[in-house]
Write an enzyme that holds these catalytic residues in place. Structure first.
Site: not given
Ligand code: ADP
Length: 592
Positions: A386, A399, A402, A423, A526-527, A566
């Site tokens: 991220h 996010e 932004r 990302r 992050h993921h 993602r």
């Protein structure tokens, strides 16, 4: 959700009789001090330290020889995470008369802050802290063996697990949840942006045009088209219903923002722009309690049990018992492996040394347990970083910031990318900047509109200045360049045209209302997009390509939905949509 109204009064019974007999009023330090003959000067003492959501203030009441009471003032620790530490630690300190108590796993920042605040109060009372470091005795009770029977056993009390449990219960099944941490929420509680959904009642109400087809296309494109199209289609088609379902259980998401890679405003979030994860987790926990679904906390699932080729149970280690949970259906909802550096560097060695935004329970246990009974894995090396993570605290900036108008600048005070690219693209652009980091820039206007933004300022993550020049000074970037950057950005917003980087979303508001803020950020793990292979009904697929009987999975433990990247807002969509499906499918399987 920030825990605004929580003012926990932890009046504990210990020694209350003694206090009652003591003539000195314990809340009045000077009145009390005269009469003391014990270890301490009785009275009430205050201490403050930094928690997760800002300052944590405590009042410690001392008797002659013991800590009698610890009160925690109104605070902004995360409900369901920090609040658990606030509930448990004072009790432990008083029960043991020691500061050497364990931090609550998953709430270490709040735990540390609380211990520091209590220590500060004790120091102000003249207490020698070294006398309060006695190790806390752990009971040496032999663990018992216990079998728990249910129709549906859910492993993991994150978003996917709790949603699945609610749906299985709604279908009339007897459900239990196993959770290895002391609290529910997992990574879900940390989700900030919102939930993506298309053609919803909320979009209709707010007159936002969107379609299931565009949602599918955006998700596929964002995921580099390696996503499983069937799963993505199911996600998009079921998304509007999931928004209505959330409203029906008292968790509406009535506002919209836009996330990177989205064509339309489809990221649904709570009123006032609060972080979505802590809001939903609080609502899910309330519903779990209302529906009397037992949650076995501090209980770690270790192994799936097979009978005649079907999964019919799970072994788990609790604090006081070793369990065998048996069920007609088992739902794996243990989340990803973003907190397991060994595991993610095995699949992607270049991530060594990156900070992680993940909750400590995200260690990939479910992937390992399911693999052991023959589950197939997909996209396991697809791990997302991220772009906006505050490195010292690992706090991720949503996010949505932004999406609501924030920009990114580098060490020279210049923009370097369309901030709402996906990302992976934004992260790569940051890494290419001098020092490998950047700043998120926002203004007071954004703080007024979005609670999460104000929260980052309260947490002390931002530097600020009343003017852009003053901000530049704090950031140590060239003032003229930053001023010029803001000027041309505000012109791009006014003209609805970003000549420099072609940004065309998140441009409704300019950055012109002081004070101005900057948070230094860099990418963080992050993921984990890959995981167990599932079909649209959430059956876990085995080596033969057929479902493994009795085993279902939902959420970050699964793979295929997000492909190679993602989109922001799709994790919450995933857990709600496929969590619901897992609960419904598991319930239907019980009736077979
Ligand atoms: P998702 O977003 O898919 O719901 P989360 O990370 O929010 O995933 O939740 C996963 C939950 O599963 C976390 O609360 C985590 O602590 C829990 N968990 C992980 N491994 C185990 C395990 N072995 N036994 C029980 N719970 C587990």
């Amino acid at each position: 959700m920030m825990n605004k109204l929580l003012s926990l009064l932890l009046v504990l019974a210990l020694g209350l009789t003694m206090v009652a007999c003591n003539a000195a009023p314990s809340s009045n330090q000077s009145a009390a001090s005269a009469a003391t003959t014990g270890k301490y000067t009785p009275g009430a003492y205050e201490g403050t330290a930094k928690g997760y959501g800002g300052d944590l203030k405590v009042t410690v009441t001392l008797g002659d020889n013991q800590i009698e009471k610890i009160e925690v003032a109104e605070n902004k620790e995360t409900a369901g995470v920090g609040s658990v530490a606030i509930e448990k630690l004072p009790t432990a300190i008083i029960a043991n008369q020691s500061l050497a108590v364990d931090a609550v796993a998953g709430a270490t920042v709040t735990s540390k802050g609380l211990l520091e605040a209590v220590t500060a109060a004790l120091v102000s009372a003249g207490v020698d802290i070294n006398t309060l470091q006695a190790p806390v005795e752990k009971s040496a009770v032999e663990k018992r063996a216990e079998t728990v029977e249910a129709d549906v056993v859910v492993i993991g009390a994150g978003g996917a697990g709790m949603v699945a449990a609610l749906e299985a219960k709604a279908a009339g099944k007897n459900v239990v949840i196993i959770e290895k941490m002391a609290m529910a929420g997992g990574n879900t509680v940390k989700a900030t942006g919102g939930m993506n959904a298309a053609a919803t009642s909320v979009q209709k109400e707010l007159k936002v045009e969107d379609s299931v087809k565009t949602f599918i296309d955006d998700t596929m494109e964002g995921g580099h088209n390696i996503n499983n199209l069937e799963l993505v289609t199911a996600l998009a088609e079921r998304s509007a219903g999931a928004i209505d379902w959330l409203a029906s259980i008292g968790a509406p998401l009535p506002e919209l923002t836009i996330s990177g890679g989205a064509t339309n405003k489809r990221t649904h979030r709570p009123e006032g722009g609060s972080a979505v994860g802590s809001y939903l987790v609080e609502k899910f926990v309330q519903n779990i309690e209302k529906n009397e679904i037992p949650v076995y906390y501090n209980t770690k699932a270790t192994e799936l049990v097979l009978s005649d080729g079907a999964v019919t149970g799970v072994k788990a280690e609790g604090e006081e018992a070793d369990y065998l949970f048996t069920g007609k259906a088992i739902i794996m909802a243990t989340g990803g492996f973003g907190a397991n550096e060994e595991m993610y560097t095995k699949y992607k060695p270049e991530l060594k040394g990156f900070v992680t935004t993940n909750a400590p329970g995200a260690t990939g246990d479910g992937i390992i347990m399911a693999e052991a009974v023959g589950a197939q894995l997909v996209d396991i090396d697809q791990i997302q970083i991220h772009p906006t993570v505050h490195q010292a605290t690992s706090i991720m900036l949503t996010e949505g910031l932004r999406g609501d108008g924030a920009i990114l600048v580098n060490q020279s005070g210049e923009r370097f990318i369309n901030e709402l690219k996906t990302r992976d693209v934004v992260s790569a652009a940051e890494i290419a900047q001098e020092g490998g980091y950047a700043y998120v820039i926002f203004d007071q206007g954004l703080c007024d509109r979005v609670k999460a933004a104000a929260g980052y300022v309260e947490k002390g993550l931002a530097v600020q200045g009343d003017t852009v020049e003053a901000l530049a000074e704090q950031m140590k970037v060239p003032s003229e360049t930053l001023s010029a950057t803001l000027k041309s950005w505000n012109k791009a917003v006014a003209d609805k045209k970003d000549e420099a980087f072609g940004r065309d979303t998140g441009m409704e508001y300019d950055l012109s209302k002081g004070p101005f803020y900057a948070v230094q950020i860099a990418p963080g793990v992050h993921h984990t997009m890959g995981g167990l292979k599932i079909d649209v009904d959430t059956h876990v697929i085995g080596a033969s390509g057929e479902p493994i009987p009795g085993l279902f999975a939902a959420g970050e433990v699964t793979g295929g939905i997000h492909g190679g990247n993602r989109l922001g807002g799709n994790a919450v969509a995933d857990i709600v949509i496929f969590g619901r499906q897992a609960g419904q499918s598991a319930a239907a399987y019980c009736d077979k």
